[in-house]
Motif scaffolding. Sequence first.
Motif, PDB file in Angstrom:
ATOM      1  N   ALA A   1      18.212   4.727  -9.947  1.00  0.00           N
ATOM      2  CA  ALA A   1      19.335   4.985  -9.046  1.00  0.00           C
ATOM      3  C   ALA A   1      20.533   4.168  -9.479  1.00  0.00           C
ATOM      4  CB  ALA A   1      18.974   4.637  -7.607  1.00  0.00           C
ATOM      5  N   GLU A   2      21.716   4.668  -9.137  1.00  0.00           N
ATOM      6  CA  GLU A   2      22.921   3.899  -9.373  1.00  0.00           C
ATOM      7  C   GLU A   2      23.911   4.133  -8.235  1.00  0.00           C
ATOM      8  OE1 GLU A   2      25.656   4.740 -12.497  1.00  0.00           O
ATOM      9  OE2 GLU A   2      25.413   6.903 -12.365  1.00  0.00           O
ATOM     10  N   ILE A   3      24.798   3.168  -8.081  1.00  0.00           N
ATOM     11  CA  ILE A   3      25.903   3.285  -7.144  1.00  0.00           C
ATOM     12  C   ILE A   3      27.160   2.873  -7.901  1.00  0.00           C
ATOM     13  CG2 ILE A   3      25.415   0.971  -6.184  1.00  0.00           C
ATOM     14  CD1 ILE A   3      26.509   2.108  -3.482  1.00  0.00           C
ATOM     15  N   ARG A   4      28.115   3.753  -7.938  1.00  0.00           N
ATOM     16  CA  ARG A   4      29.336   3.497  -8.695  1.00  0.00           C
ATOM     17  C   ARG A   4      30.354   2.722  -7.876  1.00  0.00           C
ATOM     18  NH1 ARG A   4      29.940   9.035 -12.341  1.00  0.00           N
ATOM     19  NH2 ARG A   4      27.803   8.952 -13.155  1.00  0.00           N
ATOM     20  N   TRP A   5      31.472   2.404  -8.508  1.00  0.00           N
ATOM     21  CA  TRP A   5      32.469   1.550  -7.866  1.00  0.00           C
ATOM     22  C   TRP A   5      32.988   2.159  -6.567  1.00  0.00           C
ATOM     23  CZ3 TRP A   5      37.446   3.050  -6.807  1.00  0.00           C
ATOM     24  CH2 TRP A   5      37.847   4.279  -7.362  1.00  0.00           C
TER      25      TRP A   5
ATOM     26  N   SER B   1      22.369   0.643  -2.264  1.00  0.00           N
ATOM     27  CA  SER B   1      23.587   0.197  -1.608  1.00  0.00           C
ATOM     28  C   SER B   1      24.108  -1.038  -2.328  1.00  0.00           C
ATOM     29  CB  SER B   1      23.340  -0.089  -0.123  1.00  0.00           C
ATOM     30  OG  SER B   1      22.377  -1.119   0.029  1.00  0.00           O
ATOM     31  N   ARG B   2      25.310  -1.426  -2.002  1.00  0.00           N
ATOM     32  CA  ARG B   2      25.886  -2.615  -2.629  1.00  0.00           C
ATOM     33  C   ARG B   2      26.738  -3.373  -1.628  1.00  0.00           C
ATOM     34  NH1 ARG B   2      29.232  -0.463  -7.564  1.00  0.00           N
ATOM     35  NH2 ARG B   2      29.873  -2.652  -7.747  1.00  0.00           N
ATOM     36  N   ASP B   3      26.853  -4.662  -1.887  1.00  0.00           N
ATOM     37  CA  ASP B   3      27.714  -5.537  -1.102  1.00  0.00           C
ATOM     38  C   ASP B   3      28.611  -6.257  -2.093  1.00  0.00           C
ATOM     39  OD1 ASP B   3      28.920  -7.577   0.376  1.00  0.00           O
ATOM     40  OD2 ASP B   3      27.151  -7.916   1.606  1.00  0.00           O
ATOM     41  N   ASN B   4      29.822  -5.789  -2.249  1.00  0.00           N
ATOM     42  CA  ASN B   4      30.724  -6.366  -3.252  1.00  0.00           C
ATOM     43  C   ASN B   4      31.090  -7.808  -2.926  1.00  0.00           C
ATOM     44  OD1 ASN B   4      30.773  -4.079  -4.880  1.00  0.00           O
ATOM     45  ND2 ASN B   4      32.480  -3.175  -3.756  1.00  0.00           N
ATOM     46  N   ALA B   5      31.133  -8.145  -1.657  1.00  0.00           N
ATOM     47  CA  ALA B   5      31.450  -9.528  -1.278  1.00  0.00           C
ATOM     48  C   ALA B   5      30.374 -10.482  -1.793  1.00  0.00           C
ATOM     49  CB  ALA B   5      31.583  -9.648   0.222  1.00  0.00           C
ATOM     50  N   LYS B   6      29.139  -9.996  -1.901  1.00  0.00           N
ATOM     51  CA  LYS B   6      28.030 -10.811  -2.385  1.00  0.00           C
ATOM     52  C   LYS B   6      27.679 -10.493  -3.838  1.00  0.00           C
ATOM     53  CE  LYS B   6      25.876 -11.376   2.162  1.00  0.00           C
ATOM     54  NZ  LYS B   6      24.644 -11.181   2.972  1.00  0.00           N
TER      55      LYS B   6
ATOM     56  N   GLN C   1       0.840  -1.191   0.000  1.00  0.00           N
ATOM     57  CA  GLN C   1       0.000   0.000   0.000  1.00  0.00           C
ATOM     58  C   GLN C   1       0.879   1.247   0.000  1.00  0.00           C
ATOM     59  OE1 GLN C   1      -2.698  -0.484   3.346  1.00  0.00           O
ATOM     60  NE2 GLN C   1      -4.267  -1.260   1.944  1.00  0.00           N
ATOM     61  N   ALA C   2       0.308   2.328  -0.447  1.00  0.00           N
ATOM     62  CA  ALA C   2       1.017   3.605  -0.449  1.00  0.00           C
ATOM     63  C   ALA C   2       1.538   3.906   0.951  1.00  0.00           C
ATOM     64  CB  ALA C   2       0.099   4.720  -0.918  1.00  0.00           C
ATOM     65  N   GLY C   3       2.774   4.384   0.994  1.00  0.00           N
ATOM     66  CA  GLY C   3       3.414   4.658   2.269  1.00  0.00           C
ATOM     67  C   GLY C   3       4.260   3.510   2.782  1.00  0.00           C
ATOM     68  N   GLY C   4       4.122   2.350   2.167  1.00  0.00           N
ATOM     69  CA  GLY C   4       4.853   1.179   2.592  1.00  0.00           C
ATOM     70  C   GLY C   4       6.273   1.134   2.050  1.00  0.00           C
ATOM     71  N   SER C   5       6.949   0.040   2.350  1.00  0.00           N
ATOM     72  CA  SER C   5       8.353  -0.123   1.963  1.00  0.00           C
ATOM     73  C   SER C   5       8.596  -1.492   1.339  1.00  0.00           C
ATOM     74  CB  SER C   5       9.265   0.008   3.196  1.00  0.00           C
ATOM     75  OG  SER C   5       9.153   1.284   3.791  1.00  0.00           O
ATOM     76  N   LEU C   6       9.580  -1.528   0.476  1.00  0.00           N
ATOM     77  CA  LEU C   6      10.074  -2.778  -0.098  1.00  0.00           C
ATOM     78  C   LEU C   6      11.581  -2.659  -0.262  1.00  0.00           C
ATOM     79  CD1 LEU C   6       7.555  -3.621  -2.988  1.00  0.00           C
ATOM     80  CD2 LEU C   6       7.899  -4.943  -0.901  1.00  0.00           C
ATOM     81  N   ARG C   7      12.238  -3.794  -0.268  1.00  0.00           N
ATOM     82  CA  ARG C   7      13.680  -3.820  -0.524  1.00  0.00           C
ATOM     83  C   ARG C   7      13.958  -4.767  -1.676  1.00  0.00           C
ATOM     84  NH1 ARG C   7      18.644  -6.554   2.676  1.00  0.00           N
ATOM     85  NH2 ARG C   7      20.249  -4.976   2.318  1.00  0.00           N
ATOM     86  N   LEU C   8      14.485  -4.221  -2.745  1.00  0.00           N
ATOM     87  CA  LEU C   8      14.856  -5.030  -3.898  1.00  0.00           C
ATOM     88  C   LEU C   8      16.319  -5.457  -3.780  1.00  0.00           C
ATOM     89  CD1 LEU C   8      13.247  -2.993  -6.832  1.00  0.00           C
ATOM     90  CD2 LEU C   8      12.190  -4.699  -5.342  1.00  0.00           C
ATOM     91  N   SER C   9      16.589  -6.647  -4.274  1.00  0.00           N
ATOM     92  CA  SER C   9      17.952  -7.149  -4.330  1.00  0.00           C
ATOM     93  C   SER C   9      18.249  -7.608  -5.749  1.00  0.00           C
ATOM     94  CB  SER C   9      18.136  -8.333  -3.379  1.00  0.00           C
ATOM     95  OG  SER C   9      17.877  -7.981  -2.052  1.00  0.00           O
ATOM     96  N   CYS C  10      19.495  -7.500  -6.138  1.00  0.00           N
ATOM     97  CA  CYS C  10      19.922  -7.997  -7.440  1.00  0.00           C
ATOM     98  C   CYS C  10      21.285  -8.647  -7.266  1.00  0.00           C
ATOM     99  CB  CYS C  10      19.991  -6.885  -8.461  1.00  0.00           C
ATOM    100  SG  CYS C  10      20.587  -7.421 -10.082  1.00  0.00           S
ATOM    101  N   ALA C  11      21.301  -9.960  -7.397  1.00  0.00           N
ATOM    102  CA  ALA C  11      22.533 -10.721  -7.237  1.00  0.00           C
ATOM    103  C   ALA C  11      23.121 -11.041  -8.601  1.00  0.00           C
ATOM    104  CB  ALA C  11      22.251 -11.998  -6.467  1.00  0.00           C
ATOM    105  N   ALA C  12      24.379 -10.709  -8.765  1.00  0.00           N
ATOM    106  CA  ALA C  12      25.065 -10.956 -10.033  1.00  0.00           C
ATOM    107  C   ALA C  12      25.902 -12.221  -9.930  1.00  0.00           C
ATOM    108  CB  ALA C  12      25.956  -9.776 -10.379  1.00  0.00           C
ATOM    109  N   SER C  13      25.977 -12.944 -11.019  1.00  0.00           N
ATOM    110  CA  SER C  13      26.807 -14.138 -11.075  1.00  0.00           C
ATOM    111  C   SER C  13      27.496 -14.196 -12.431  1.00  0.00           C
ATOM    112  CB  SER C  13      25.963 -15.391 -10.848  1.00  0.00           C
ATOM    113  OG  SER C  13      24.966 -15.504 -11.832  1.00  0.00           O
ATOM    114  N   GLY C  14      28.586 -14.892 -12.476  1.00  0.00           N
ATOM    115  CA  GLY C  14      29.309 -15.042 -13.730  1.00  0.00           C
ATOM    116  C   GLY C  14      30.568 -14.206 -13.815  1.00  0.00           C
TER     117      GLY C  14
END
Length: 120
Positions: free
Chosen positions: A48-52, A69-74, A12-25
């Motif tokens: 949005a973007e986050i650079r190196w 945000s990003r987690d380079n280890a993951k 619903q409007a006002g709510g929150s979500l967290r998207l994740s994107c895991a890269a492989s290869g």
Amino acid sequence: VQLQASGGGAVQAGGSLRLSCAASGRTFSSYAMGWFRQAPGKEREFVAEIRWDETTYYSDSVKGRFTISRDNAKNTVYLQMNSLKPDDTAVYYCAVGPITIGLIGSVDYWGKGTLVTVSS
């Protein structure tokens, strides 16, 4: 290379979500990672973007509400979306590019997308 996005859903409007994107290869620690979205009947747009070096950029429509945000280890990029509005309803695509993903033409890899639906 695969980019697997997850975390979409219906809120619903006002709510929150967290998207994740895991890269492989391959490792993308030296790349820009981020998100685009495409609403029904509209063109795909930058979110949005986050650079190196952890520098972040946001579209005006999400600034102050979304945090990338990003987690380079993951090899993973995240998008925390707060204060969601019906206008945020779209398929969200993660994207990776060598320097920036600020323009669609600068993206090297795309994820398949995850649907976010915000009801009023």
